[in-house]
Write a protein that holds these residues in place. Structure first.
Motif, PDB file in Angstrom:
ATOM      1  N   PRO A 171     -10.218   6.067   4.580  1.00  0.00           N
ATOM      2  CA  PRO A 171     -10.216   4.605   5.025  1.00  0.00           C
ATOM      3  C   PRO A 171      -8.959   3.987   4.699  1.00  0.00           C
ATOM      4  O   PRO A 171      -8.678   2.768   5.447  1.00  0.00           O
ATOM      5  CB  PRO A 171     -11.418   4.084   4.185  1.00  0.00           C
ATOM      6  N   VAL A 172      -7.999   4.637   3.968  1.00  0.00           N
ATOM      7  CA  VAL A 172      -6.740   3.778   3.613  1.00  0.00           C
ATOM      8  C   VAL A 172      -5.423   4.623   4.547  1.00  0.00           C
ATOM      9  O   VAL A 172      -5.608   5.646   4.190  1.00  0.00           O
ATOM     10  CB  VAL A 172      -6.357   3.649   2.414  1.00  0.00           C
ATOM     11  N   GLU A 173      -4.697   3.968   5.260  1.00  0.00           N
ATOM     12  CA  GLU A 173      -3.534   4.284   5.812  1.00  0.00           C
ATOM     13  C   GLU A 173      -2.624   5.057   4.730  1.00  0.00           C
ATOM     14  O   GLU A 173      -2.220   4.266   3.915  1.00  0.00           O
ATOM     15  CB  GLU A 173      -2.578   3.522   6.790  1.00  0.00           C
ATOM     16  N   PRO A 174      -2.271   6.331   4.796  1.00  0.00           N
ATOM     17  CA  PRO A 174      -1.430   6.770   3.830  1.00  0.00           C
ATOM     18  C   PRO A 174       0.024   6.062   3.546  1.00  0.00           C
ATOM     19  O   PRO A 174       0.217   5.968   2.290  1.00  0.00           O
ATOM     20  CB  PRO A 174      -1.407   8.460   4.098  1.00  0.00           C
ATOM     21  N   ASP A 175       0.587   5.731   4.485  1.00  0.00           N
ATOM     22  CA  ASP A 175       1.851   5.282   4.268  1.00  0.00           C
ATOM     23  C   ASP A 175       1.591   3.471   3.841  1.00  0.00           C
ATOM     24  O   ASP A 175       2.438   3.117   3.005  1.00  0.00           O
ATOM     25  CB  ASP A 175       2.447   4.957   5.541  1.00  0.00           C
ATOM     26  N   LEU A 176       0.580   3.163   3.904  1.00  0.00           N
ATOM     27  CA  LEU A 176       0.384   1.660   3.356  1.00  0.00           C
ATOM     28  C   LEU A 176       0.005   1.799   1.946  1.00  0.00           C
ATOM     29  O   LEU A 176       0.579   0.865   1.315  1.00  0.00           O
ATOM     30  CB  LEU A 176      -0.910   1.155   4.162  1.00  0.00           C
ATOM     31  N   ALA A 177      -0.705   3.036   1.484  1.00  0.00           N
ATOM     32  CA  ALA A 177      -1.092   3.205   0.237  1.00  0.00           C
ATOM     33  C   ALA A 177       0.328   3.568  -0.566  1.00  0.00           C
ATOM     34  O   ALA A 177       0.526   2.911  -1.527  1.00  0.00           O
ATOM     35  CB  ALA A 177      -1.951   4.123  -0.024  1.00  0.00           C
TER      36      ALA A 177
END
Length: 421
Positions: A110-116
């Motif tokens: 559910p979470v974009e890896p680069d955003l995290a």
């Protein structure tokens, strides 16, 4: 209740008494009371019984607003300056192109890896303890989910007073009770927090910077004092809202980690645009696991295209945080200084709002409207705090500062039935 026959604050009959009067099973009445309590229509105070809420949560504070007629300058809405927001089209075009090449389907993370990764790096730099990252549809969505996975109807939440009107609506809408905590320019007052937690509050919500409506920002000294209080109540659920991220030039002093359960929220709304509806949430493992579990049973995830667009905005440096903070700071400081010259005290240490205490809130709002200025009535933000008005300075021009200060000074000095003093 729906017919209006029961007045706000009216005590309801005991469940067994009402069951006998209606000729129904007591369990039926108990279930009805429980539903009303969960919906924020009634509140229960132990042996003192249940009563109709003085302001049912379903009505909301949004009705306490000023309609802005044509020709009146709007300083009430609380919106950022659109001139300081970045263009979104290029970032979304890029994000959509990534989605075309690699579509996100059911079962994906559910979470974009680069955003995290980017979010976690900034959180680490600001001293927020390590923890997983989730993405929600704005700060209020994050706070609602955190409260819902930890608390049960009837639990008490300590909230800032004055504070964010939407939050003051949300807490009772979840069937929870609120207890006010006073604050000054450095954040919540430690003694008020201590009293609230000693009195049984199970959660505390703190705005780290750009507090709405007062502009308070938690200082280093205040953070130390609050941590000392919280250490005595380690089971407290601590929720921090850092919505001032990238629009405030004051450092953040997080409290996170001092209690067993905590959550730290950062929204993209003020710096990048409210319509993005995106906030980053971190916290202890249990809290984040519960939030993500409930999220999977609802919306599932926040659009990965939106997440990728935010990544692009961050990576491209689309917002000059120092310049934005300086712009809001100049406008805020100019108005506070102009008001001081006219003998009017105002608060606004950070963010885009200025809070002014007034003796007659309704009258001040009405007089300012007649003078061509729409400001937000303090009733939208208050529980027990004294009357006030909130002025949003985000689009205030240099030429408008003097006329607005004159109008405020005139409105504040007017006393009902006695004219001006």
């Amino acid at each position: 209740m729906g017919s209006g026959e029961l007045e706000p604050g009216q005590l309801l009959p005991p469940m067994r008494e009402l069951a006998e009067r209606l000729g129904v099973n007591p369990n039926t009445v108990a279930a009805a009371y429980r539903t009303l309590r969960e919906r924020g229509v009634i509140e229960t105070d132990g042996r003192r019984g249940s009563r109709v809420r003085s302001k049912p949560a379903t009505t909301g504070r949004e009705f306490i607003r000023v309609e802005v007629p044509a020709g009146v300058r709007d300083a009430a809405a609380g919106n950022p300056d659109t001139a300081l927001l970045p263009p979104l089209a290029p970032a979304f075009a890029w994000a959509a192109a990534q989605g075309d090449r690699e579509p996100v389907l059911y079962g994906h993370e559910p979470v974009e890896p680069d955003l995290a990764r980017l979010a976690r790096a900034e959180l680490d730099a600001d001293g927020v303890p390590a923890g997983p990252v989730a993405v929600t549809s704005g700060s209020l969505d994050a706070i609602e989910r955190v409260l819902a996975v930890h608390l049960k109807p009837g639990d008490t939440v300590a909230v800032e007073d004055p504070g964010w009107g939407s939050l003051l609506d949300l807490v009772p809408a979840l069937g929870l009770r609120t207890v006010p905590v006073g604050l000054d320019d450095d954040g919540p007052l430690p003694e008020d927090v201590r009293r609230a937690l000693e009195g049984g509050a199970r959660a505390l919500i703190v705005t780290d910077r750009a507090q709405n409506p007062t502009g308070a920002a938690v200082s280093a000294a205040r953070a130390r004092a609050l941590r000392a209080v919280l250490r005595r109540y380690p089971q407290t659920l601590l929720v921090e809202d850092d919505h001032g991220h990238r629009i405030v030039d004051l450092p953040v002093h997080p409290l996170a980690g001092v209690t067993r359960y905590w959550a730290f929220v950062r929204s993209a709304a003020k710096a990048y645009g409210p319509d993005l509806r995106l906030a980053v949430l971190t916290g202890d493992e249990l809290t984040l696991d519960r939030v993500r579990g409930r999220q999977r049973l609802g919306p599932g995830w926040v659009s990965r295209i939106t997440q990728r667009a935010v990544v692009r905005l961050w990576a491209d440096g689309a917002v000059d945080a120092k310049a934005v903070a300086a712009a809001y700071g100049r406008r805020r400081d100019a108005l506070i200084a102009a008001l001081a010259e006219r003998g009017v005290a105002a608060r606004g240490r950070s963010g885009m709002n200025v809070w002014i205490g007034v003796p007659d809130e309704t009258g001040a709002v009405a007089r300012l409207l007649q003078a061509g200025w729409a400001v937000a009535p303090g009733a939208r933000f208050r529980m027990g705090a004294p009357p006030g008005i909130r002025i949003t300075v985000s689009t205030l021009t240099e030429d408008e500062v003097g006329p607005l200060a004159d109008a405020v000074a005139s409105a504040v000095r007017a006393v009902p039935g006695r004219g001006y003093v």
